[in-house]
Design an enzyme around this catalytic site. Structure first.
Site, short mmCIF file in Angstrom:
data_model
loop_
_atom_site.label_atom_id
_atom_site.label_comp_id
_atom_site.label_asym_id
_atom_site.label_seq_id
_atom_site.Cartn_x
_atom_site.Cartn_y
_atom_site.Cartn_z
N MET A 25 78.92 -24.43 43.05
CA MET A 25 80.27 -24.88 43.55
C MET A 25 81.49 -24.88 42.55
O MET A 25 82.41 -25.68 42.46
CB MET A 25 80.04 -26.23 44.17
CG MET A 25 79.26 -26.31 45.34
SD MET A 25 79.45 -27.67 46.48
CE MET A 25 79.24 -28.94 45.45
N ASN A 27 82.99 -25.43 38.60
CA ASN A 27 83.10 -26.41 37.63
C ASN A 27 81.89 -26.47 36.62
O ASN A 27 81.01 -27.39 36.69
CB ASN A 27 83.36 -27.82 37.96
CG ASN A 27 83.73 -28.93 37.15
OD1 ASN A 27 82.97 -29.94 36.67
ND2 ASN A 27 84.86 -28.56 36.17
N LEU A 28 81.58 -25.21 36.04
CA LEU A 28 80.24 -24.89 35.69
C LEU A 28 80.16 -25.50 34.21
O LEU A 28 81.17 -25.61 33.59
CB LEU A 28 80.43 -23.20 35.33
CG LEU A 28 80.47 -22.56 36.67
CD1 LEU A 28 80.31 -20.98 36.31
CD2 LEU A 28 79.51 -22.95 37.68
N HIS A 29 79.02 -25.92 34.00
CA HIS A 29 78.34 -26.43 32.78
C HIS A 29 77.10 -25.79 32.28
O HIS A 29 76.58 -24.80 32.77
CB HIS A 29 78.18 -27.96 32.83
CG HIS A 29 77.38 -28.43 34.14
ND1 HIS A 29 75.82 -27.94 33.95
CD2 HIS A 29 77.78 -28.91 35.20
CE1 HIS A 29 75.41 -28.38 35.18
NE2 HIS A 29 76.50 -29.12 35.95
N HIS A 32 74.40 -24.74 34.65
CA HIS A 32 74.66 -23.46 35.58
C HIS A 32 74.51 -22.24 34.92
O HIS A 32 73.73 -21.29 35.21
CB HIS A 32 76.09 -23.59 36.07
CG HIS A 32 76.52 -24.72 37.00
ND1 HIS A 32 77.24 -25.70 36.65
CD2 HIS A 32 76.19 -24.96 38.26
CE1 HIS A 32 77.58 -26.44 37.75
NE2 HIS A 32 76.67 -26.05 38.79
N GLN A 56 79.11 -29.63 53.32
CA GLN A 56 78.04 -30.51 52.89
C GLN A 56 78.51 -31.84 52.11
O GLN A 56 77.87 -32.70 51.52
CB GLN A 56 77.31 -29.83 51.74
CG GLN A 56 77.98 -29.58 50.39
CD GLN A 56 77.11 -28.66 49.49
OE1 GLN A 56 77.07 -27.45 49.93
NE2 GLN A 56 76.69 -29.04 48.54
N SER A 179 76.08 -32.51 35.16
CA SER A 179 76.28 -32.42 36.52
C SER A 179 77.96 -32.47 36.41
O SER A 179 78.56 -33.09 35.70
CB SER A 179 76.04 -33.63 37.22
OG SER A 179 76.84 -33.94 38.44
N SER A 180 78.50 -31.75 37.56
CA SER A 180 79.85 -31.75 37.39
C SER A 180 80.53 -33.00 37.61
O SER A 180 81.61 -33.25 37.38
CB SER A 180 80.31 -30.74 38.67
OG SER A 180 79.86 -29.35 38.52
#
Ligand code: PAF
Length: 279
Positions: A25, A27-29, A32, A56, A179-180
């Site tokens: 989804m 907002n990668l960290h 990911h 979701q 986590s985003s």
């Protein structure tokens, strides 16, 4: 790396190739990025999707404020050698009212009990993305343990010719799972947040030391989080294989938790391998 917004263009581009796929989804960290690296070791080309899936999110959840950071995401993906980034609009993916997949009862337990319809929304979008990308391999993180379990079940039940790989949870140095949603935490909440993982690890230690009364262990974990200001949705010890209550003598367990700090809901889990004879 090519950005593709249309389903037709992606299908044309991928026709005849069997890709490795990482749905996200955005907002990668680093969590990911680890999944993307894992994907690129297993097949080429590598396709990453970025789509904040409205199906979701429940009413009152964070769909509107979920961070959308496409430019920064692409800057992180490019050096990893990602071939295609699929970024559909909501209209592209859902041009007409979308019916949801019907999921097994497990989808209404754990996180599903607190986020009604969430996993039906997840599996519906993942099935659509699988149909569009037709990957050979897809990679999901173990942090979303129940999601991973339900996606594997969907792949088996619908005979999808896709190998599902799982990536280990990536953590900050203090143990907080990336986590985003960590970005929503205030500095005070961020300082408190690693307690979730510490609590699960303490529960694992109790199990490894021979404690076997799961209800008591779960209640103690809930109590210790609540005492530090958490609103706990659940702490539950389950079977790794079924995600249901473990059978007598079962040894491969997982302790899962979801709890809120202020308005931010965090989830985490730890796997536990009991020595013989198990529970
Ligand atoms: O784990 C996520 O980021 C999402 O649930 C997924 C699998 C990309 C589906 O929207």
């Amino acid at each position: 790396m090519r950005l593709i917004h249309s389903i037709n263009e992606l299908r044309r581009t991928l026709s005849g190739v069997s890709a490795a796929f990482v749905p996200t989804m955005g907002n990668l960290h680093a969590g990911h990025l680890a999944l993307v690296k894992q994907a690129s070791r297993s097949a080429r080309p590598v396709v990453v999707s970025i789509f904040v899936n409205p199906l979701q999110f429940g009413p009152g959840e964070d769909y509107a404020r979920y961070p959308r950071t496409l430019e920064a995401d692409c800057a992180l993906l490019e050096p990893l050698g990602v071939d295609y980034v699929f970024v559909p609009t909501v209209e592209e993916l859902y041009p007409e009212p979308q019916r949801f997949l019907v999921l097994p009862p497990l989808a209404n337990e754990l996180c599903g009990a607190h986020r009604p319809g969430h996993f039906a929304g997840v599996c519906t979008v993942v099935l659509k993305l699988f149909n569009i990308v037709q990957p050979r391999v897809a990679v999901f993180g173990k942090k979303d343990y129940q999601q991973l379990h339900l996606i594997r079940a969907m792949v088996r039940e619908f005979n999808l010719p896709i190998t599902i790989l799982s990536g280990e949870t990536v953590r900050d140095s203090d143990g907080l799972a990336l986590s985003s949603r960590n970005g929503y935490l205030t500095p005070e909440e961020r300082a408190e947040a690693p307690r979730l993982y510490r609590t699960l690890r303490a529960l694992r230690e109790r199990l490894l030391a021979g404690a076997r009364d799961l209800a008591t262990l779960e209640a103690e974990a809930v109590g210790s989080l609540a005492a530090h200001g958490w609103q706990v949705d659940y702490v539950s010890v389950r079977s790794q294989a079924s995600l249901l209550a473990p059978e007598p003598r079962e040894r491969a367990l997982v302790a899962l938790a979801a709890a809120r700090l202020g308005t931010t809901r965090l989830i985490d889990n730890v796997e536990v391998e009991l020595p013989e004879p198990g529970l």
